[in-house]
Design a protein around this motif. Structure first.
Motif, mmCIF file in Angstrom:
data_model
loop_
_atom_site.group_PDB
_atom_site.id
_atom_site.type_symbol
_atom_site.label_atom_id
_atom_site.label_comp_id
_atom_site.label_asym_id
_atom_site.label_seq_id
_atom_site.Cartn_x
_atom_site.Cartn_y
_atom_site.Cartn_z
ATOM 1 N N SER A 128 0.807 -1.190 -0.222
ATOM 2 C CA SER A 128 0.090 0.018 0.066
ATOM 3 C C SER A 128 0.931 1.273 0.064
ATOM 4 O O SER A 128 0.657 2.306 -0.772
ATOM 5 C CB SER A 128 -0.848 -0.026 1.229
ATOM 6 N N LEU A 129 1.939 1.384 0.759
ATOM 7 C CA LEU A 129 2.907 2.338 0.715
ATOM 8 C C LEU A 129 3.359 2.730 -0.476
ATOM 9 O O LEU A 129 3.642 3.656 -1.131
ATOM 10 C CB LEU A 129 3.877 2.216 1.899
ATOM 11 N N PHE A 130 3.832 1.499 -1.350
ATOM 12 C CA PHE A 130 4.487 1.718 -2.569
ATOM 13 C C PHE A 130 3.616 2.205 -3.399
ATOM 14 O O PHE A 130 3.845 3.055 -4.309
ATOM 15 C CB PHE A 130 4.976 0.135 -3.085
ATOM 16 N N THR A 131 2.208 1.973 -3.471
ATOM 17 C CA THR A 131 1.312 2.208 -4.447
ATOM 18 C C THR A 131 0.976 3.850 -4.155
ATOM 19 O O THR A 131 0.653 4.816 -5.237
ATOM 20 C CB THR A 131 -0.166 1.764 -4.140
ATOM 21 N N GLN A 132 1.178 4.205 -2.867
ATOM 22 C CA GLN A 132 1.354 5.636 -2.899
ATOM 23 C C GLN A 132 2.577 6.606 -3.014
ATOM 24 O O GLN A 132 2.454 7.694 -3.581
ATOM 25 C CB GLN A 132 0.775 5.993 -1.445
ATOM 26 N N THR A 133 3.556 6.102 -2.665
ATOM 27 C CA THR A 133 4.965 6.538 -3.029
ATOM 28 C C THR A 133 5.503 6.366 -4.281
ATOM 29 O O THR A 133 6.490 7.221 -4.678
ATOM 30 C CB THR A 133 5.834 6.326 -1.885
ATOM 31 N N LYS A 134 5.243 5.234 -4.911
ATOM 32 C CA LYS A 134 5.982 4.756 -6.159
ATOM 33 C C LYS A 134 7.201 4.710 -6.096
ATOM 34 O O LYS A 134 8.185 4.624 -7.057
ATOM 35 C CB LYS A 134 5.633 5.878 -7.231
ATOM 36 N N ARG A 135 8.037 4.222 -4.839
ATOM 37 C CA ARG A 135 9.457 4.011 -4.788
ATOM 38 C C ARG A 135 9.481 3.055 -3.394
ATOM 39 O O ARG A 135 8.676 3.032 -2.746
ATOM 40 C CB ARG A 135 9.951 5.411 -4.682
#
Length: 450
Positions: A128-135
């Motif tokens: 979920s964090l990756f989908t928001q930060t893209k990194r």
């Protein structure tokens, strides 16, 4: 047969049955214990009964603790308390510091909850964090593993450190306090490695069947105080008994209550009651569903109790085989069997066992049983034996590859390939293990606790 040959035969039986025949660790450890007992000195009428007696003694000392820890883990997961702890760390540190938040969450939750359960819980949050930060997807995944693996191998009431404390006769409060002290620098180094590796190795977030990317909504979760209480309460009670009881007169009312509440069985029972109450308050389950959930948790803990008790039995039979005096005679009082040499030996044996058969728990159980049989009552290590316990726990982290279930949990749940897992997970555990082993040595020299 000489004690050394009996020891080697016992190890061959344990590793051979687990690795070669894929036999459950409980059966392997009990079979080895029986063989060792038969080959050891003593009346033939007691050679089997002493195995059963040792099994009962160990199960009696750790059974309630493990069962209650299993209940805490399941009820915290189902009530949302575990999610609440994670969300609190993310809110505190901020989304831009998602990796420290995930590492801290894994570090705390893996004290009462088994590693695989913690990883199942946290990996959707990493996605979920990756989908928001893209990194930083790899950083998030490795950070989870760093925090959770460190306390899983070093801090009771998880079964491995618990049986280490039992086999080596270490006060459980001391094992908790020292285990956390040793695990924390290792987890921090693991977190630093996560960031370093992410800059040198590009890993995309791949689709993983059955893994969601939606984080839990905060208003559906219990309050933070009640969420962390099942974790903090037993640590406070058990460690508090270790710290404060020596300062009090045992005949006072306060000392008596500290003795009762600081008993590991009582402390974990109270924590399980709290976590169950939070689950009931949040989910309002029917009596039938509540009963099924408790039964499910106890069934998962039952196998762990069997394996752990079998490990204690294995160690007790090694003592019957007179392994300790044999080792002392073998080295003829050389420094390699005391102090620093014993720390290195414990770390090395646990690492070899982990590499050979894949299970950290079995490595800790077997190595601590062997070292307990080697230590003679008159032997002065120069430091508290708790550091030997943390050295064994540290060694059990090193050597994780494709025969380790943790390797595949990490790989499949995160969507990493086998090669990526070897470069991230396997290398991470080497870093965690070596740093925790070095910390054990440093503390044994600077703070011997004798």
């Amino acid at each position: 047969m000489t004690p050394i040959l009996i020891l080697l035969l016992g190890i061959i039986i344990v590793v051979g049955l687990i690795v070669g025949l894929r036999i459950n660790a409980f059966v392997a450890l009990i079979a080895a214990a029986i063989v060792i007992s038969i080959l050891s000195p003593g009346e033939w009428s007691t050679k089997i009964t002493r195995v059963a007696t040792a099994f009962g003694t160990t199960a009696g000392s750790i059974g309630i603790v493990i069962a209650m820890a299993a209940m805490i883990g399941v009820t915290m997961m189902n009530s949302g308390a575990a999610d609440r702890v994670v969300q609190a760390f993310i809110r505190l540190l901020g989304q831009e510091r998602g990796s420290p938040a995930l590492a801290a969450s894994g570090f705390m939750l893996s004290i009462p909850v088994f590693f695989d359960t913690v990883f199942y819980l946290l990996i959707p949050l990493a996605r979920s964090l990756f989908t928001q930060t893209k990194r930083n997807y790899l950083t998030y995944v490795v950070a989870i593993a760093a925090g959770a693996a460190a306390t899983h191998a070093l801090v009771p009431p998880t079964p491995g450190p618990l049986i280490i404390a039992e086999n080596l006769s270490v006060d459980l409060g001391t094992m908790i306090l020292v285990g956390i002290t040793v695990a924390l620098p290792a987890a921090i180094l693991g977190l630093l490695y996560a960031g370093w590796l992410n800059r040198r190795m590009t890993v995309p977030m791949r689709d993983v069947p059955g893994v969601d990317t939606d984080a839990t909504v905060l208003d559906q979760l219990p309050g933070l105080g009640f969420s962390v209480l099942p974790i903090v309460l037993p640590i406070f009670l058990i460690a508090g008994k270790t710290v404060f009881l020596p300062l009090l007169d045992n005949d006072t009312i306060l000392a008596r209550w500290i003795i009762v509440l600081g008993d590991p069985n009582m402390a974990l029972l109270l924590a399980a009651a709290v976590s169950t109450a939070v689950y009931i308050q949040m989910r309002r389950p029917s009596r039938e569903n509540l009963g099924k959930l408790i039964e499910q948790s106890l069934m998962s803990g039952g196998l762990i109790i069997l394996i752990t008790a079998a490990g204690g039995t294995f160690g007790a039979m090694l003592k019957e085989a007179q392994i300790g005096p044999a080792i002392s005679d073998l080295f003829a009082g050389a420094s390699g069997t005391s102090g620093l040499g014993m720390l290195i030996l414990g770390f090395g044996i646990a690492s070899l066992l982990k590499f050979a058969q894949g299970s950290s728990a079995v490595a800790m159980i077997t190595a601590s049983a062997m070292l307990a049989a080697m230590i003679t009552p008159e032997q002065d290590l120069g430091f508290n034996v708790v550091y030997l316990g943390t050295a064994i726990g540290a060694g059990s982290l090193v050597g994780s590859w494709m025969n380790d279930s943790g390797f595949w949990i990490y790989s499949k749940m995160s969507g990493l390939t086998e090669v990526e897992t070897l470069k991230s997970w396997s290398a991470l555990l080497v870093i965690l293990g070596i740093s925790a082993g070095l910390m054990s040595v440093i503390l044994s020299l600077l703070l011997p606790l004798t």
